[in-house]
Design a protein around this motif. Structure first.
Motif, PDB file in Angstrom:
ATOM      1  N   THR A  43       0.794  -0.860   0.074  1.00 29.81           N
ATOM      2  CA  THR A  43      -0.029  -0.076  -0.085  1.00 29.81           C
ATOM      3  C   THR A  43       0.784   1.056  -0.045  1.00 29.81           C
ATOM      4  OG1 THR A  43       0.001  -0.075   2.384  1.00 29.81           O
ATOM      5  CG2 THR A  43      -2.029  -1.204   1.057  1.00 29.81           C
ATOM      6  N   ARG A  44       1.655   1.407  -1.032  1.00 35.76           N
ATOM      7  CA  ARG A  44       2.643   2.332  -1.126  1.00 35.76           C
ATOM      8  C   ARG A  44       2.963   2.520  -2.902  1.00 35.76           C
ATOM      9  NH1 ARG A  44       7.702   0.958   1.307  1.00 35.76           N
ATOM     10  NH2 ARG A  44       8.184  -0.204  -0.804  1.00 35.76           N
ATOM     11  N   LEU A  76       4.895  -0.440   9.691  1.00 41.49           N
ATOM     12  CA  LEU A  76       5.298   1.038   9.489  1.00 41.49           C
ATOM     13  C   LEU A  76       4.145   1.682   8.902  1.00 41.49           C
ATOM     14  CD1 LEU A  76       9.127   1.034   8.983  1.00 41.49           C
ATOM     15  CD2 LEU A  76       8.119   1.489  11.103  1.00 41.49           C
ATOM     16  N   GLY A  77       2.860   1.352   9.345  1.00 40.79           N
ATOM     17  CA  GLY A  77       1.851   2.036   8.562  1.00 40.79           C
ATOM     18  C   GLY A  77       1.467   1.337   7.089  1.00 40.79           C
ATOM     19  N   SER A 101       9.665 -10.110   5.401  1.00 46.26           N
ATOM     20  CA  SER A 101       9.834  -9.367   6.683  1.00 46.26           C
ATOM     21  C   SER A 101      10.526 -10.104   7.737  1.00 46.26           C
ATOM     22  CB  SER A 101       8.339  -8.891   6.971  1.00 46.26           C
ATOM     23  OG  SER A 101       8.640  -8.373   8.318  1.00 46.26           O
ATOM     24  N   ARG A 102      11.377  -9.381   8.323  1.00 52.01           N
ATOM     25  CA  ARG A 102      11.945 -10.312   9.520  1.00 52.01           C
ATOM     26  C   ARG A 102      10.911 -10.618  10.441  1.00 52.01           C
ATOM     27  NH1 ARG A 102      16.168  -5.722  10.991  1.00 52.01           N
ATOM     28  NH2 ARG A 102      14.350  -4.459   9.965  1.00 52.01           N
ATOM     29  N   ALA A 144      14.262   7.001  13.069  1.00 54.22           N
ATOM     30  CA  ALA A 144      13.288   5.922  13.859  1.00 54.22           C
ATOM     31  C   ALA A 144      13.538   4.707  13.184  1.00 54.22           C
ATOM     32  CB  ALA A 144      11.833   6.364  13.889  1.00 54.22           C
ATOM     33  N   ARG A 145      13.450   4.428  11.923  1.00 53.51           N
ATOM     34  CA  ARG A 145      13.712   3.345  10.955  1.00 53.51           C
ATOM     35  C   ARG A 145      15.008   2.585  11.521  1.00 53.51           C
ATOM     36  NH1 ARG A 145      11.357   0.797   6.572  1.00 53.51           N
ATOM     37  NH2 ARG A 145       9.941   2.654   6.280  1.00 53.51           N
ATOM     38  N   LEU A 146      15.980   3.319  11.728  1.00 53.53           N
ATOM     39  CA  LEU A 146      17.250   2.929  11.947  1.00 53.53           C
ATOM     40  C   LEU A 146      17.365   2.199  13.565  1.00 53.53           C
ATOM     41  CD1 LEU A 146      19.880   5.232  10.160  1.00 53.53           C
ATOM     42  CD2 LEU A 146      19.367   2.823   9.496  1.00 53.53           C
ATOM     43  N   ALA A 147      16.484   2.915  14.266  1.00 51.59           N
ATOM     44  CA  ALA A 147      16.446   2.579  15.729  1.00 51.59           C
ATOM     45  C   ALA A 147      15.663   1.075  15.764  1.00 51.59           C
ATOM     46  CB  ALA A 147      15.862   3.642  16.578  1.00 51.59           C
TER      47      ALA A 147
END
Length: 185
Positions: A43-44, A76-77, A101-102, A144-147
């Motif tokens: 959905t992107r 992530l939405g 996905s992990r 945020a993604r890297l964290a």
């Protein structure tokens, strides 16, 4: 889900920016039709270098309600799905590579217990640089993604290899070809 002719699912996963799409493109160009490479439904909007079909949330929900995904997850939405065509390909004796996905690798292992898992990773500095170049997210979103580094939790029986894609694409690409080749045999 595998057949006696050794058809296998090869489940490629890793953090954003690890270069999964680039590596999958590298492998696909060199393997040809001997292995099937699935696309994802997301959905992107489609971005350069990605092998996916963009769906609206409504289209995704309709496909999910009608059983058109073999695997699906939210992250992530966004919503992600792998179409049921992979089951047909596996049933016909073809090995299939998916970009997964992990967080949902355990679900994939439960459905496809003979799958091979390939974890693509890169150093934090390389991930940050690639995410910034990609331009999909602002600096706060990238941070945020890297964290977000979820643990990779697979059953002990799962076959998993890790490929470091911090360097040259060809180096990691040949490792991926090797992993796909062994899995497809």
């Amino acid at each position: 889900m595998t057949t006696e002719n050794s058809a296998r699912l090869i489940y490629v996963m890793g953090p954003s920016g690890a270069g999964k799409d680039s590596l999958l493109g590298f492998a696909r160009e060199r393997i040809g039709a001997s292995v099937m490479f699935s696309h994802r439904y997301i959905t992107r909007a489609v971005s350069e270098g990605e092998n996916h079909i963009a769906l609206s949330n409504e289209e995704f929900a309709t496909r999910l309600a009608n059983g058109l995904f073999s695997l699906h997850w939210d992250s992530l939405g966004l919503r992600y799905g792998i179409g049921v065509e992979i089951d047909t390909w596996l049933a016909r004796g073809m090995s299939v590579v998916v970009n997964g996905s992990r967080q949902h690798a355990g679900t994939a292992h439960a459905r496809y217990p003979h799958a091979r898992f390939v974890h693509i990773d890169a150093s934090p500095a390389v991930l940050a640089a690639r995410l910034a170049r990609r331009g999909r997210e602002d600096a706060r979103q990238i941070e945020a993604r890297l964290a977000r580094r979820p643990a990779l939790a697979l059953p002990s029986a799962a076959q998993c290899i890790t490929i470091d894609n911090s360097g040259l694409l060809a180096d990691a690409g040949h490792q991926l070809l090797e992993a796909i080749g062994h899995a497809a045999r």
